[in-house]
Design an enzyme around this catalytic site. Structure first.
Site, PDB file in Angstrom:
ATOM      1  N   GLN A   1       0.854  -1.183   0.000  1.00 25.91           N
ATOM      2  CA  GLN A   1       0.000   0.000   0.000  1.00 25.91           C
ATOM      3  C   GLN A   1       0.888   1.230   0.000  1.00 25.91           C
ATOM      4  O   GLN A   1       1.866   1.301   0.736  1.00 25.91           O
ATOM      5  CB  GLN A   1      -0.893   0.017   1.240  1.00 25.91           C
ATOM      6  CG  GLN A   1      -1.752   1.262   1.399  1.00 25.91           C
ATOM      7  CD  GLN A   1      -3.033   1.191   0.597  1.00 25.91           C
ATOM      8  OE1 GLN A   1      -3.540   0.106   0.353  1.00 25.91           O
ATOM      9  NE2 GLN A   1      -3.562   2.324   0.197  1.00 25.91           N
TER      10      GLN A   1
ATOM     11  N   ASP B   1      11.231  10.524  -6.478  1.00 31.53           N
ATOM     12  CA  ASP B   1      10.712   9.761  -5.327  1.00 31.53           C
ATOM     13  C   ASP B   1      11.471   8.446  -5.165  1.00 31.53           C
ATOM     14  O   ASP B   1      10.877   7.389  -4.953  1.00 31.53           O
ATOM     15  CB  ASP B   1       9.213   9.500  -5.502  1.00 31.53           C
ATOM     16  CG  ASP B   1       8.539   9.137  -4.169  1.00 31.53           C
ATOM     17  OD1 ASP B   1       9.086   9.491  -3.104  1.00 31.53           O
ATOM     18  OD2 ASP B   1       7.479   8.495  -4.198  1.00 31.53           O
TER      19      ASP B   1
END
Length: 834
Positions: free
Chosen positions: A526, A643
């Site tokens: 997740q 990222d």
């Protein structure tokens, strides 16, 4: 010519090496056992038998395989319950003094035996049958009668009630362990038989449906041109039934094949016409409906619909709560009792008020009863026979089988799009049903007919009156571009505009099937964007599905951005995108599946960290560096990832790293070194100071993130969870201090002990502290980094870090580290510029 002593010695050593490494023999005899380094080969050099260690495990077995086909599959194993040590070089397969075919270890201790006597030789045939022969040439024992996990052509799988003999395929426990696993494959004892996969030999896991003299009626053929190679051999006098197959009917030369029971519980048939590699022809599991009883009693599984389970008409879920959660195994129960059950004391004619609901294209339920006395073509006889017996819940009259009836709960039903049989389910007379039941409930009166006719006319008029308005609304919806929705046609147009020809658009229903309806058991992780699920496509390809949630910070533009970038970027250290899927608010990205998940699942887990030895960590660091070098300098556009972090480094089956998640990546011009954004989006602890505070990003922003990642990989510590309280030092400052004091090796993860290369560690720590310098101009480029990592070149001395953002959490002692890794942590940071 006389040979010298040196030449004779050389020839002697050469003959020893030949006998120990790669020698082939054609027969095992009492005077010539099979030893390590030797293989027994079939006359046509098709099969080979010898010692092996699966995937370089610590165990050694005797087994047989196809000689020239890779990847190698061990289709029979002798000592699967009792492995030898891989270091045992003196073990042998021999014919003992009593004529027994036996395997002994280096200490001559018994390991395995065929339980025979008076054996004079053992040979391997070209069909893969390993045979022990007696003095007169009779076959005393054969591997075909003692299968492991694989069925070769013309082997027999089934049972003989007369002798009590049963042949099963029993899976390996794992890919590295050939001992018996939990999955068994075999034939059921009913008539007509079915092929089953059982768990531990008793609990059904998968079912083929009954045999109709040419095929199993619950297995759709792979293609229209498919020629079924399977047959069932029946010996009525001995009450024996065996499943066998061959490919003599297949044109194009001899086909080699094997049918295996895999350790994952999937039956698979592999074929090879080239005799060089294997091709998957068929497998038992293609979608969740193939799981036995997926929808429970009186539930029908439809893999092409969502949700996949429906109750038979006239039935309702046994538990609405479980049903709405997607747990359908409890099945369904009748809404109304059968008429025959409420009129048990009345005549048969009264009981006949029940009707039948026709269900088409089905894999018929388990627990059938075969009425062999009824003629095959007598459909009405089968129907009457069922109707006259209140315990009969359903019937089917199958071509080439005849009449089948069911008196137990109807379980393991699956409906196919274009295959299967008609099943007639008994329903009460009063039960309203969809479709057309076989018995009409009542005839319509004239008044009723006229009422319905008027209603139809009125309805048509209303439809016509609203048709224009509906078309206008639909046109407006298609023309409007919503920032929260991408239509399929828009995706196709976008793909065409940016030449994303390799990108496939997947159907949403096919992804539902592949991920088992986005089952929680398929969930891999997740992130701030939403969950990632594991899936399996019908052809057996494993995938990872990134499902962008409606509340995801990764919106339409990020979705398009990642789709365009990663589909055009090709590098062995970048994850490969296979396609996308869009349906209303659903936005899915489909990637190749990485079996070892992400780097953080290993590095930040105390129980798994030891798997990452230094060689693996150094390979990961180098691989990520190569991937970034490609993005910054070698790809057709310069890409800034923005990222980079542990959870965005995925690991393949060999622990090779692949950079993933390009939703936040940006393309900048080759001449452009810096860019500015009003929205800073990244992950705390990995963002460079100039990006976090000023919104300025460049390739040096990625270099900073890479430096953090390198130091985390070396230490096994998480940047944002480490703090040296007594010295007021965060992770990066602590790493620089150790480097500056010449104690860089103190940063090494304690689980590595002394098993690392000190020179490689020093080099990587040096690279790490160079990359995390506060000033972007002081940091190296990825070209410099790659050069340092791949050579003896030294970089400059790193400057002491000044700008740091430490955690604000309370630290109760001199040293604090949170070693727990949360896969569900959403670590996205958004800083809005003023």
């Amino acid at each position: 010519m006389q040979l010298g002593s040196g030449t004779l010695f050389f020839l002697f050593i050469f003959s020893l090496l030949l006998s120990q490494y790669g020698a082939e023999v054609y027969t095992i005899t009492p005077s010539h056992p099979l030893s390590k380094g030797e293989t027994l080969v079939s006359p046509g050099l098709i099969f080979e038998l010898g010692f092996f260690s699966p995937n370089s495990s610590a165990n050694k077995y005797v087994g047989l395989w196809h000689k020239s086909i890779y990847p190698r599959k061990y289709v029979w194993v002798a000592n699967r319950d009792n492995p030898l040590a891989a270091t045992d070089t003196l073990a042998s397969l021999r014919i003992g003094s009593s004529g027994s075919l036996e395997l002994v270890d280096g200490k001559q201790i018994f390991v395995w035996s065929a339980n025979i006597s008076n054996c004079s030789s053992a040979v391997l045939l070209d069909n893969g049958n390993f045979v022990a022969k007696g003095v007169m040439g009779a076959d005393l024992w054969e591997s075909f009668n003692n299968p492991s996990d694989s069925l070769l052509p013309r082997m027999l799988l089934g049972y003989d009630r007369g002798s009590g003999k049963q042949n099963f395929l029993i899976s390996w426990k794992s890919e590295n362990d050939s001992s018996p696993g939990i999955f068994w494959a075999g034939l059921s004892a009913e008539s007509p038989p079915q092929k089953f996969i059982w768990i531990n030999g008793s609990t059904p896991h998968w079912r083929s449906g009954p045999w109709d003299k040419s095929q199993f009626i619950g297995i759709p053929p792979p293609t229209n041109q498919y020629v079924n190679p399977f047959t069932i051999i029946v010996n009525v006098t001995q009450e024996a039934r065996y499943l066998s197959y061959d490919f003599d009917k297949i044109p194009g030369g001899k086909v080699l094949a094997y049918d295996e029971m895999s350790s994952e519980g999937i039956g698979r048939v592999f074929v090879s016409q080239s005799h060089k590699n294997w091709h998957l022809m068929w497998k038992s599991w293609n979608n969740p409906c193939d799981n036995y009883g997926a929808c429970g009693p009186f539930g029908v599984c439809k893999a092409y619909e969502s949700p996949i389970c429906k109750c038979v008409n006239g039935f309702i879920p046994k538990s609405n709560e479980e049903w709405t959660k997607g747990n359908w195994t409890g099945g369904c129960v009748r809404r109304t009792n059968l008429s025959c059950e409420t009129h048990r004391n009345e005549s048969v004619s009264s009981k006949g008020k029940d009707g039948f609901l026709k269900l088409e294209r089905l894999k018929v339920p388990d627990f059938h009863e075969y009425l062999s006395s009824l003629a095959l073509e007598k459909f009405e006889d089968c129907k009457i026979q069922c109707l006259s017996n209140c315990s009969c819940l359903a019937f089917a009259n199958v071509d080439t089988i005849g009449c089948l009836m069911w008196s137990k709960d109807l379980i393991d039903m699956q409906q196919f799009p274009s295959f299967g049989e008609d099943l007639y389910v008994r329903v009460p007379h009063s039960e309203p049903v969809e479709g057309k039941p076989m018995k009409l409930i009542a005839s319509l009166t004239t008044i009723g007919f006229m009422s319905i006719l008027v209603a139809i006319v009125f309805n048509l008029h209303g439809r016509y009156a609203n048709q224009k308005r509906r078309v206008e609304l639909k046109t407006q919806r298609l023309e409007s571009t919503s920032m929260t929705k991408i239509h399929r046609d828009g995706i196709r147009e976008y793909i065409g505009k940016y030449n994303l020809s390799e990108l496939k658009i997947y159907d949403f229903d096919s992804i539902l099937i592949a991920t088992n309806n986005f089952s929680i058991t398929n969930k891999l992780g997740q992130g701030g964007f939403g969950p990632v699920y594991k899936g399996m496509l019908p052809e057996g390809k494993e995938i990872a599905v990134k499902r962008l949630s409606s509340s995801s910070r990764q919106g339409v533009e990020e979705f398009k951005n990642e789709m365009m970038l990663i589909s055009n970027l090709q590098h062995k250290n970048l994850v490969r995108m296979m396609g996308c899927c869009v349906k209303e608010d659903e936005k899915l990205l489909i990637y190749e599946f990485m079996p070892n998940k992400s780097l953080d699942t290993f590095l930040l887990d105390l129980t798994k960290r030891a798997v990452l030895d230094w060689a693996t960590r150094f390979n990961i660091i180098q691989g990520v560096a190569r991937g970034l070098l490609y993005l910054h300098h070698d790809s057709y556009v310069k890409v800034i990832h923005r990222d980079l972090k542990l959870s965005n480094i995925l690991l393949d089956e060999k622990m090779n790293p692949k950079i993933s998640d390009f939703g936040l990546a940006r393309i900048i011009e080759e001449t452009q070194s810096l860019d500015n954004t009003q929205k800073v989006v990244g992950t705390r602890g990995y963002m460079s100071p100039e990006y976090a505070m000023g919104g300025i990003f460049s390739e040096k922003s990625d270099v900073y993130s890479f430096g953090v990642l390198v130091l985390e990989v070396i230490s096994g510590k998480k940047n944002t969870s480490f703090y040296l309280y007594d010295q007021q030092l965060g992770f990066l400052a602590y790493a620089w201090k150790l480097w500056n004091e010449g104690r860089a090796l103190d940063l090494v993860d304690e689980v590595l002990g002394d098993s690392y290369s000190s020179s490689e560690v020093m080099k990587c720590v040096h690279v790490g502290v160079l990359c995390v310098q506060d000033n972007a101009t002081d940091r190296p480029t990825m070209v410099d980094v790659a050069s340092i990592l791949s050579s003896e070149k030294d970089g400059p001395h790193p400057k002491r870090p000044v700008f740091t953002i430490q955690n604000s959490v309370y630290r109760p002692g001199p040293y604090y580290e949170n070693t727990n890794s949360s896969k569900n942590e959403a670590s996205m940071t958004i800083i809005e510029g003023r």
